[in-house]
Scaffold this active site. Structure first.
Site, PDB file in Angstrom:
ATOM      1  N   CYS A  32       7.113  -6.969   7.185  1.00 30.65           N
ATOM      2  CA  CYS A  32       8.072  -6.191   7.896  1.00 30.65           C
ATOM      3  C   CYS A  32       8.581  -7.037   8.913  1.00 30.65           C
ATOM      4  CB  CYS A  32       7.719  -4.741   8.524  1.00 30.65           C
ATOM      5  SG  CYS A  32       9.186  -4.001   9.138  1.00 30.65           S
ATOM      6  N   GLY A  44       7.333  -1.581   5.905  1.00 31.25           N
ATOM      7  CA  GLY A  44       8.774  -2.209   5.785  1.00 31.25           C
ATOM      8  C   GLY A  44       9.769  -1.254   6.297  1.00 31.25           C
ATOM      9  N   GLU A  45      10.988  -1.633   6.718  1.00 32.93           N
ATOM     10  CA  GLU A  45      11.993  -1.044   6.988  1.00 32.93           C
ATOM     11  C   GLU A  45      12.904  -0.870   5.853  1.00 32.93           C
ATOM     12  OE1 GLU A  45      13.522   0.390   9.948  1.00 32.93           O
ATOM     13  OE2 GLU A  45      15.306   0.664   8.426  1.00 32.93           O
ATOM     14  N   CYS A  96      -0.714   6.077  10.195  1.00 36.41           N
ATOM     15  CA  CYS A  96       0.322   5.483  10.700  1.00 36.41           C
ATOM     16  C   CYS A  96       0.210   4.115  11.378  1.00 36.41           C
ATOM     17  CB  CYS A  96       1.064   6.298  11.754  1.00 36.41           C
ATOM     18  SG  CYS A  96       2.797   6.596  11.252  1.00 36.41           S
ATOM     19  N   SER A 136      12.076   6.363  14.054  1.00 37.41           N
ATOM     20  CA  SER A 136      10.812   5.918  14.996  1.00 37.41           C
ATOM     21  C   SER A 136      11.618   5.643  16.495  1.00 37.41           C
ATOM     22  CB  SER A 136      10.175   4.561  14.423  1.00 37.41           C
ATOM     23  OG  SER A 136       9.641   5.035  13.155  1.00 37.41           O
ATOM     24  N   LEU A 137      11.367   6.679  17.351  1.00 32.19           N
ATOM     25  CA  LEU A 137      11.993   6.488  18.479  1.00 32.19           C
ATOM     26  C   LEU A 137      10.992   5.830  19.633  1.00 32.19           C
ATOM     27  CD1 LEU A 137      14.643   6.908  20.202  1.00 32.19           C
ATOM     28  CD2 LEU A 137      13.537   9.219  20.849  1.00 32.19           C
ATOM     29  N   HIS A 138       9.701   6.298  19.989  1.00 28.71           N
ATOM     30  CA  HIS A 138       8.619   5.924  20.357  1.00 28.71           C
ATOM     31  C   HIS A 138       9.119   5.557  22.043  1.00 28.71           C
ATOM     32  CE1 HIS A 138       7.156   6.036  16.435  1.00 28.71           C
ATOM     33  NE2 HIS A 138       7.525   4.872  16.190  1.00 28.71           N
ATOM     34  N   CYS A 166       2.413  -1.795  15.552  1.00 20.80           N
ATOM     35  CA  CYS A 166       2.342  -1.595  14.009  1.00 20.80           C
ATOM     36  C   CYS A 166       1.463  -2.798  13.447  1.00 20.80           C
ATOM     37  CB  CYS A 166       3.718  -1.560  13.652  1.00 20.80           C
ATOM     38  SG  CYS A 166       3.826  -1.523  11.780  1.00 20.80           S
ATOM     39  N   GLU A 216       0.851  -1.102  -0.048  1.00 29.50           N
ATOM     40  CA  GLU A 216      -0.017   0.065   0.022  1.00 29.50           C
ATOM     41  C   GLU A 216       0.814   1.094   0.114  1.00 29.50           C
ATOM     42  OE1 GLU A 216      -3.869  -1.595   2.161  1.00 29.50           O
ATOM     43  OE2 GLU A 216      -2.311  -1.017   3.452  1.00 29.50           O
TER      44      GLU A 216
HETATM   45  S1  SF4 Z   1       6.684   0.416  12.568  1.00 32.68           S
HETATM   46 FE1  SF4 Z   1       7.867   0.245  10.616  1.00 32.68          FE
HETATM   47  S2  SF4 Z   1       9.703  -1.022  11.419  1.00 32.68           S
HETATM   48 FE2  SF4 Z   1       8.247  -1.310  12.886  1.00 32.68          FE
HETATM   49  S3  SF4 Z   1       7.117  -2.985  12.256  1.00 32.68           S
HETATM   50 FE3  SF4 Z   1       6.062  -1.397  11.513  1.00 32.68          FE
HETATM   51  S4  SF4 Z   1       6.559  -1.128   9.347  1.00 32.68           S
HETATM   52 FE4  SF4 Z   1       8.064  -2.382  10.211  1.00 32.68          FE
END
Ligand code: SF4
Length: 338
Positions: free
Chosen positions: A109, A156-157, A330, A211-213, A116, A89
């Site tokens: 991912c 994905g990363e 997101c 992406s710290l979080h 996520c 997507e």
């Molecule tokens: S936030 Fe990004 S890196 Fe983490 S699982 Fe989801 S898609 Fe993968």
């Protein structure tokens, strides 16, 4: 056979030279594909037939397919089917500063971030460069628009598919083709340190988002398994090197999860962690999904968190919310696409 939309300008030039053709054929072809958006070889009138025949036997000119489009105010989500049947997507967002596209870089991912939805599907494979480029080309053609900003922040990363994503950036920034400014592109990583190090040397003008979080390893380990491999002190050290080398501001993404990472202590700890850095924090109200137990932080908690960062001199914004109604927000990609 390689797909033509995965070939960088330099590689295309090398291809023509190695076939005893003229290097300027690369300029002609890029001009048709990316400036005029003519994808049919028979319509490329200033390219000789012999060259076209060779191109036709050496490259695949096919496209992935749009199979669904969902729309909400200022946002459109596209579902694509790849030639092997996998699905990915992309999300298009209209901002006051332009039109941005969030592209996917992998099918699934492996990073396993607990909040996520996209990561619930384990990585099936990396996307090829052309599969990332074609997300952009097809959406631009569908809406008759030109995208002004790109974020590599979909499924994905990106640093787990480094070479293909970087070739994607080379193609979209080539002044022979799409010619998007490097500073209009942002690559977002969950903290893959070797990727950040490589990236800062390869693309010092492209934006980096992390992406710290969480402000410490204890919380981060609970929600982002990657932090066990790349702990916070090493990650922050690498980001400081990145800022020193590139002189660019880094964005820290921080999803606000109720009772997980949104306490006042977390805000103070985060402020301390980022003090003096050339950065800004993007607080993201979490989008709840059916399959994941996390809840969105209360509004007052998000505002208090914001205030603490602000009072401590940290540049911070609360992300404007996009796409909740079409599951394009997101962490929601692929939540309901099948
Ligand atoms: S936030 Fe990004 S890196 Fe983490 S699982 Fe989801 S898609 Fe993968």
């Amino acid at each position: 056979m390689k797909n033509i939309f995965g070939i960088t300008y330099n590689d295309l030039e090398a291809y023509f030279l190695s076939n005893n053709d003229k290097s300027f054929r690369a300029t002609q072809l890029y001009d048709f594909l990316y400036k005029k958006r003519v994808f049919d070889l028979t319509k490329m009138n200033n390219i000789p037939n012999t060259t076209k025949e060779k191109l036709n036997t050496d490259f695949d000119f096919s496209f992935i397919k749009i199979i669904k489009k969902q729309e909400d105010t200022d946002v459109k989500k596209y579902l694509f089917e790849l030639t092997d049947g996998n699905r990915i997507e992309s999300v298009l967002m209209y901002h006051n500063y332009g039109i941005s596209l969030c592209v996917s870089s992998q099918v699934g991912c492996n990073m396993g971030c607990k909040f996520c939805e996209s990561g619930r599907l384990k990585k099936v494979r990396n996307l090829e460069t052309y599969e990332i480029i074609e997300q952009l080309l097809l959406i631009e053609a569908d809406l008759n628009i030109r995208i002004t900003h790109i974020v590599v922040m979909g499924i994905g990363e990106p640093f787990d598919n480094y070479d293909n994503v970087m070739n994607f950036i080379r193609i979209v920034t080539s002044n022979k083709g799409i010619d998007l400014g490097s500073r209009h592109i942002t690559v977002s990583t969950c903290g893959v340190i070797p990727g950040i190090i490589k990236f800062m040397h390869d693309f010092d003008q492209v934006n980096l988002a992390i992406s710290l979080h969480a402000p410490n390893d204890t919380i981060r380990n609970k929600i982002m398994p990657i932090s066990k491999a790349y702990p916070l002190n090493k990650l922050m050290k690498t980001i400081k090197e990145y800022i020193k080398l590139t002189n660019r501001r880094v964005t820290f993404e921080y999803i606000m999860l109720d009772d997980i990472n949104d306490s006042l202590e977390c805000a103070k700890e985060l402020a301390k962690l980022l003090k003096g850095m050339n950065c800004y924090v993007n607080l993201i109200p979490y989008n709840e999904t059916e399959n994941i137990q996390f809840k969105r932080s209360k509004k007052v908690q998000i505002l208090t968190f914001y205030d603490i960062l602000k009072k401590n001199g940290i540049a911070v914004t609360i992300r404007r919310e996009f796409g909740g109604n079409v599951d394009a927000a997101c962490g929601q990609l692929r939540a309901k696409s099948n």
